[in-house]
Motif scaffolding. Sequence first.
Motif, PDB file in Angstrom:
ATOM      1  N   SER A  16      21.737 -41.245 -93.272  1.00  0.00           N
ATOM      2  CA  SER A  16      21.437 -41.490 -94.682  1.00  0.00           C
ATOM      3  C   SER A  16      20.080 -40.887 -95.022  1.00  0.00           C
ATOM      4  O   SER A  16      19.264 -40.602 -94.140  1.00  0.00           O
ATOM      5  N   LEU A  17      19.867 -40.672 -96.302  1.00  0.00           N
ATOM      6  CA  LEU A  17      18.558 -40.285 -96.818  1.00  0.00           C
ATOM      7  C   LEU A  17      18.046 -41.459 -97.628  1.00  0.00           C
ATOM      8  O   LEU A  17      18.715 -41.923 -98.542  1.00  0.00           O
ATOM      9  N   PHE A  18      16.886 -41.971 -97.267  1.00  0.00           N
ATOM     10  CA  PHE A  18      16.258 -43.004 -98.085  1.00  0.00           C
ATOM     11  C   PHE A  18      15.085 -42.341 -98.775  1.00  0.00           C
ATOM     12  O   PHE A  18      14.177 -41.823 -98.125  1.00  0.00           O
ATOM     13  N   VAL A  19      15.128 -42.320-100.107  1.00  0.00           N
ATOM     14  CA  VAL A  19      14.126 -41.624-100.906  1.00  0.00           C
ATOM     15  C   VAL A  19      13.330 -42.657-101.687  1.00  0.00           C
ATOM     16  O   VAL A  19      13.908 -43.549-102.316  1.00  0.00           O
ATOM     17  N   ALA A  20      12.002 -42.546-101.629  1.00  0.00           N
ATOM     18  CA  ALA A  20      11.126 -43.483-102.332  1.00  0.00           C
ATOM     19  C   ALA A  20      10.061 -42.718-103.096  1.00  0.00           C
ATOM     20  O   ALA A  20       9.426 -41.812-102.555  1.00  0.00           O
ATOM     21  N   GLU A  21       9.879 -43.088-104.358  1.00  0.00           N
ATOM     22  CA  GLU A  21       8.849 -42.452-105.176  1.00  0.00           C
ATOM     23  C   GLU A  21       7.490 -43.058-104.854  1.00  0.00           C
ATOM     24  O   GLU A  21       7.355 -44.272-104.702  1.00  0.00           O
ATOM     25  N   VAL A  22       6.487 -42.177-104.745  1.00  0.00           N
ATOM     26  CA  VAL A  22       5.107 -42.599-104.502  1.00  0.00           C
ATOM     27  C   VAL A  22       4.215 -41.979-105.572  1.00  0.00           C
ATOM     28  O   VAL A  22       4.603 -41.012-106.225  1.00  0.00           O
ATOM     29  N   PRO A  23       3.004 -42.509-105.759  1.00  0.00           N
ATOM     30  CA  PRO A  23       2.094 -41.942-106.758  1.00  0.00           C
ATOM     31  C   PRO A  23       1.771 -40.472-106.478  1.00  0.00           C
ATOM     32  O   PRO A  23       1.809 -40.020-105.326  1.00  0.00           O
ATOM     33  N   ALA A  24       1.430 -39.749-107.531  1.00  0.00           N
ATOM     34  CA  ALA A  24       1.175 -38.309-107.443  1.00  0.00           C
ATOM     35  C   ALA A  24       0.010 -37.957-106.519  1.00  0.00           C
ATOM     36  O   ALA A  24      -0.052 -36.852-105.995  1.00  0.00           O
ATOM     37  N   ASP A  25      -0.893 -38.898-106.289  1.00  0.00           N
ATOM     38  CA  ASP A  25      -2.050 -38.592-105.443  1.00  0.00           C
ATOM     39  C   ASP A  25      -1.771 -38.816-103.948  1.00  0.00           C
ATOM     40  O   ASP A  25      -2.641 -38.586-103.117  1.00  0.00           O
ATOM     41  N   ARG A  26      -0.578 -39.227-103.608  1.00  0.00           N
ATOM     42  CA  ARG A  26      -0.214 -39.414-102.198  1.00  0.00           C
ATOM     43  C   ARG A  26       0.577 -38.228-101.692  1.00  0.00           C
ATOM     44  O   ARG A  26       1.313 -37.583-102.443  1.00  0.00           O
ATOM     45  N   GLU A  27       0.453 -37.956-100.394  1.00  0.00           N
ATOM     46  CA  GLU A  27       1.273 -36.920 -99.773  1.00  0.00           C
ATOM     47  C   GLU A  27       2.723 -37.402 -99.740  1.00  0.00           C
ATOM     48  O   GLU A  27       3.001 -38.597 -99.893  1.00  0.00           O
ATOM     49  N   THR A  28       3.636 -36.478 -99.528  1.00  0.00           N
ATOM     50  CA  THR A  28       5.063 -36.819 -99.506  1.00  0.00           C
ATOM     51  C   THR A  28       5.671 -36.435 -98.155  1.00  0.00           C
ATOM     52  O   THR A  28       6.381 -35.445 -98.040  1.00  0.00           O
ATOM     53  N   PRO A  29       5.404 -37.254 -97.133  1.00  0.00           N
ATOM     54  CA  PRO A  29       5.936 -36.919 -95.810  1.00  0.00           C
ATOM     55  C   PRO A  29       7.432 -37.169 -95.702  1.00  0.00           C
ATOM     56  O   PRO A  29       8.042 -37.816 -96.553  1.00  0.00           O
ATOM     57  N   LEU A  30       7.982 -36.633 -94.641  1.00  0.00           N
ATOM     58  CA  LEU A  30       9.383 -36.831 -94.297  1.00  0.00           C
ATOM     59  C   LEU A  30       9.389 -37.429 -92.897  1.00  0.00           C
ATOM     60  O   LEU A  30       8.668 -36.962 -92.019  1.00  0.00           O
ATOM     61  N   GLN A  31      10.155 -38.498 -92.684  1.00  0.00           N
ATOM     62  CA  GLN A  31      10.222 -39.131 -91.375  1.00  0.00           C
ATOM     63  C   GLN A  31      11.664 -39.261 -90.934  1.00  0.00           C
ATOM     64  O   GLN A  31      12.533 -39.623 -91.735  1.00  0.00           O
ATOM     65  N   LEU A  32      11.904 -38.989 -89.664  1.00  0.00           N
ATOM     66  CA  LEU A  32      13.208 -39.253 -89.077  1.00  0.00           C
ATOM     67  C   LEU A  32      13.199 -40.674 -88.545  1.00  0.00           C
ATOM     68  O   LEU A  32      12.216 -41.118 -87.941  1.00  0.00           O
ATOM     69  N   VAL A  33      14.296 -41.389 -88.746  1.00  0.00           N
ATOM     70  CA  VAL A  33      14.438 -42.758 -88.270  1.00  0.00           C
ATOM     71  C   VAL A  33      15.520 -42.746 -87.198  1.00  0.00           C
ATOM     72  O   VAL A  33      16.648 -42.316 -87.457  1.00  0.00           O
ATOM     73  N   LEU A  34      15.162 -43.196 -86.001  1.00  0.00           N
ATOM     74  CA  LEU A  34      16.109 -43.218 -84.895  1.00  0.00           C
ATOM     75  C   LEU A  34      16.803 -44.567 -84.813  1.00  0.00           C
ATOM     76  O   LEU A  34      16.181 -45.614 -85.025  1.00  0.00           O
ATOM     77  N   LYS A  35      18.082 -44.544 -84.499  1.00  0.00           N
ATOM     78  CA  LYS A  35      18.906 -45.754 -84.457  1.00  0.00           C
ATOM     79  C   LYS A  35      18.767 -46.465 -83.113  1.00  0.00           C
ATOM     80  O   LYS A  35      18.799 -45.841 -82.058  1.00  0.00           O
TER      81      LYS A  35
END
Length: 115
Positions: free
Chosen positions: A48-67
Amino acid sequence: MTTQGIEAVFIETHNWGKAVKFFQGLGYELEFETDHNSGQLRNGDGPSLFVAEVPADRETPLQLVLKVADADAFEAAPGVEVVTPFEATHFGTRLATVRDPDGRLWNLQAPAAQQ
């Protein structure tokens, strides 16, 4: 107990609506949306892709989640640094964080504790 592959990809964005449209354009379907500009999308049987909005002054990382099938049965092998042990989340799972040898953080996700 070891991990069982990639469970999810956690993505932070500056624009929830545009991000959802982007992934829908790639064939993902919205499974659920929260009331705070986040939600989960899926394409077939893949992670799945879980997408969350953050404030414009924060970086937008991508993380893999292991089961992980069972948080209580999980034991970190030598060389796996546990940063945070499994804890209940507000979205109904248990989450832990480990650090790899290069300093990257990885989330491990397991089902909620059995009641």
